[in-house]
Design a protein around this motif. Sequence first.
Motif, PDB file in Angstrom:
ATOM      1  N   PHE A 147       0.620  -1.040   0.003  1.00 34.50           N
ATOM      2  CA  PHE A 147       0.085  -0.303   0.194  1.00 34.50           C
ATOM      3  C   PHE A 147       0.900   1.171  -0.008  1.00 34.50           C
ATOM      4  O   PHE A 147      -0.023   2.405  -0.864  1.00 34.50           O
ATOM      5  N   PHE A 148       1.897   1.286   1.061  1.00 36.78           N
ATOM      6  CA  PHE A 148       2.935   2.187   0.753  1.00 36.78           C
ATOM      7  C   PHE A 148       3.869   2.517  -0.621  1.00 36.78           C
ATOM      8  O   PHE A 148       3.627   3.446  -1.257  1.00 36.78           O
ATOM      9  N   SER A 149       3.730   1.741  -1.209  1.00 38.64           N
ATOM     10  CA  SER A 149       4.587   1.927  -2.100  1.00 38.64           C
ATOM     11  C   SER A 149       3.727   1.899  -3.448  1.00 38.64           C
ATOM     12  O   SER A 149       4.332   2.936  -4.439  1.00 38.64           O
ATOM     13  N   ASN A 150       2.780   1.331  -3.454  1.00 42.07           N
ATOM     14  CA  ASN A 150       1.675   2.140  -4.789  1.00 42.07           C
ATOM     15  C   ASN A 150       1.143   4.083  -4.556  1.00 42.07           C
ATOM     16  O   ASN A 150       1.010   4.489  -5.531  1.00 42.07           O
ATOM     17  N   THR A 151       1.631   4.015  -3.464  1.00 45.22           N
ATOM     18  CA  THR A 151       0.863   5.273  -2.513  1.00 45.22           C
ATOM     19  C   THR A 151       1.663   6.383  -3.304  1.00 45.22           C
ATOM     20  O   THR A 151       1.650   8.132  -3.220  1.00 45.22           O
ATOM     21  N   LEU A 152       2.953   5.665  -2.602  1.00 46.25           N
ATOM     22  CA  LEU A 152       4.563   6.387  -3.339  1.00 46.25           C
ATOM     23  C   LEU A 152       4.780   7.071  -4.522  1.00 46.25           C
ATOM     24  O   LEU A 152       4.758   7.910  -4.599  1.00 46.25           O
ATOM     25  N   PHE A 153       4.285   5.437  -5.184  1.00 44.43           N
ATOM     26  CA  PHE A 153       4.527   5.879  -6.348  1.00 44.43           C
ATOM     27  C   PHE A 153       3.207   7.030  -7.201  1.00 44.43           C
ATOM     28  O   PHE A 153       3.118   7.792  -8.210  1.00 44.43           O
ATOM     29  N   LEU A 154       1.951   6.905  -6.952  1.00 45.10           N
ATOM     30  CA  LEU A 154       0.731   8.382  -6.475  1.00 45.10           C
ATOM     31  C   LEU A 154       1.609   9.960  -6.605  1.00 45.10           C
ATOM     32  O   LEU A 154       1.508  10.233  -8.020  1.00 45.10           O
TER      33      LEU A 154
END
Length: 248
Positions: free
Chosen positions: A73-80
């Motif tokens: 979740f953190f990874s996807n949020t960071l990319f967004l």
Amino acid sequence: MDLTEFKKFFLFNLIGSLIISASVAVVTVLIGIFNEVTWRVITTLGMVALHSLISLAFIWGDEKEGTFNELEFFSNTLFLLIVLSFITSLFGIWEILDEGLIWDIYITYFLLGFVALHGNILYKAMHKENYLDLIVYLNYVFMALVVILLLPIIYIDNSFTILGEFYYRILAAAGIIDGTLSILAIIFYKLYMHKHPRVEDPLEYGYIQGERRKKKKGLSWWVWILIIYLIIQVSLPFFLWGIRGSIF
């Protein structure tokens, strides 16, 4: 949420934008016409290159080494947030948004990134014990409250005068509860893992050369960053009040 295709789509768009911006910059240099628009085009080229490199490094690290696989979740949020950062930078370069507002937006991005890390680490402690789930759920509530209270401070000038001292007291109290609950969740989680040594600890595993292996004993460095921040969050209000008391 699987963002693999979106990541690739965004990266290819950045590559296209990089080529177009570079072409415009080369033509402008050859013609020898330098004005405000020219410098904005060159600055845009720089931002495209910067975000392209960040995105490429992010995707390479995520998919090849699995760096963020345990914090999806953190990874996807960071990319967004990287995508939003690119759009925001363009708005700033072409003066679509005020410079002060741009800085406020970037502060918000930082806040959301940390909240995503905070929430994702807390999720690792769930589904172990009922009391631990309750602590995490309460932590989510106060974490959301802290974010809601921080947003007006970010976007309102002279917020202390407008919002009042009591508003900041509420924020400090919510921050203390948030930090305390998070530290309790981590402590109880480690106690649970100590009592159940056969249960796989997701915070002690990572991907080394693409394979899932047990890391050295101890918490992930992401967790240590979170713990240090939470300790500061809990102790800072008392420190500030102590300074204020000594002055007045």
